[in-house]
Design a protein around this motif. Sequence first.
Motif, short mmCIF file in Angstrom:
data_model
loop_
_atom_site.label_atom_id
_atom_site.label_comp_id
_atom_site.label_asym_id
_atom_site.label_seq_id
_atom_site.Cartn_x
_atom_site.Cartn_y
_atom_site.Cartn_z
N ILE A 201 -1.72 -1.25 6.69
CA ILE A 201 -1.11 -0.88 5.42
C ILE A 201 -0.32 -2.07 4.93
O ILE A 201 0.79 -2.32 5.35
N THR B 280 0.83 -1.21 0.00
CA THR B 280 0.00 0.00 0.00
C THR B 280 0.86 1.25 0.00
O THR B 280 0.57 2.21 -0.73
N VAL B 281 1.92 1.27 0.78
CA VAL B 281 2.82 2.42 0.78
C VAL B 281 3.50 2.55 -0.58
O VAL B 281 3.60 3.64 -1.13
N GLU C 67 -4.90 1.50 11.32
CA GLU C 67 -4.67 1.52 9.89
C GLU C 67 -3.81 0.32 9.54
O GLU C 67 -2.73 0.15 10.07
N MET D 188 1.07 3.98 -2.94
CA MET D 188 0.86 5.39 -2.64
C MET D 188 1.97 6.26 -3.25
O MET D 188 1.70 7.28 -3.89
N THR E 147 0.64 9.46 4.53
CA THR E 147 -0.73 9.14 4.12
C THR E 147 -1.53 10.44 3.96
O THR E 147 -2.29 10.58 3.00
N HIS E 148 -1.35 11.38 4.87
CA HIS E 148 -2.01 12.68 4.71
C HIS E 148 -1.51 13.38 3.45
O HIS E 148 -2.30 13.83 2.63
N THR F 152 -5.60 12.44 3.06
CA THR F 152 -6.44 12.07 4.20
C THR F 152 -6.24 13.08 5.32
O THR F 152 -5.25 13.80 5.35
N HIS G 94 2.09 7.81 8.81
CA HIS G 94 0.87 8.58 9.10
C HIS G 94 0.87 9.89 8.31
O HIS G 94 -0.10 10.21 7.62
N ALA H 213 -2.10 10.82 0.08
CA ALA H 213 -3.43 10.26 -0.17
C ALA H 213 -4.56 11.23 0.22
O ALA H 213 -5.73 10.86 0.19
#
Length: 182
Positions: free
Chosen positions: A169, A80-81, A167, A84, A146-147, A152, A143, A150
């Motif tokens: 990931i 997932t990372v 979360e 991203m 992700t903001h 978020t 964290h 992505a």
Amino acid sequence: RKVQKRQDHINTEITNCRKKGQKEQARSFADFLERLKKKNKEIVFDPEFSQKVKEVDGCLYSHKDLILKEMEIAYEGSPTVKKMFDEWFEEKDRIELQYKENISDANAGWGIINFDLDYAISMLYIDAYGKVRQNSLLSVLVHELTHALANTRDYPNPMLMHKDYLEIIGDLRFEHTATVYR
């Protein structure tokens, strides 16, 4: 015991992912950075990150090197990372890490992280079981990434949360519990 057992499980998973990431050369972070360079894309660090140092296991490392190592662990250990990062750089040219004293946040969707490594890892949080824990660089960095990548945001009022915010990931698990309260 339950909380410690769960934390031990999470630590084991992170360790296993680090080992897995080291074995998978095809997905290496170094290759990813090389591909970025060829496309004139980059991860940009505020010069302050190169000047600040931290002792880890008896050796001194620049904050930039420590952050890059944690990015590598996340990229190689989490599909997932990796996705991203890959999706971000399909359309954008850079991720920016800016040094901001006593700050750990990101400009959601802009690829900008405002970060003070010492401050970020000094923060405490309340885990899903109500226990106070120390942040790790890996969990804080993922964290904020992700903001930044992505788009978020943290829960707007953590005091109103009624469920755990865990979360998952890929193969890595990070408790984003700066926003978890029970």
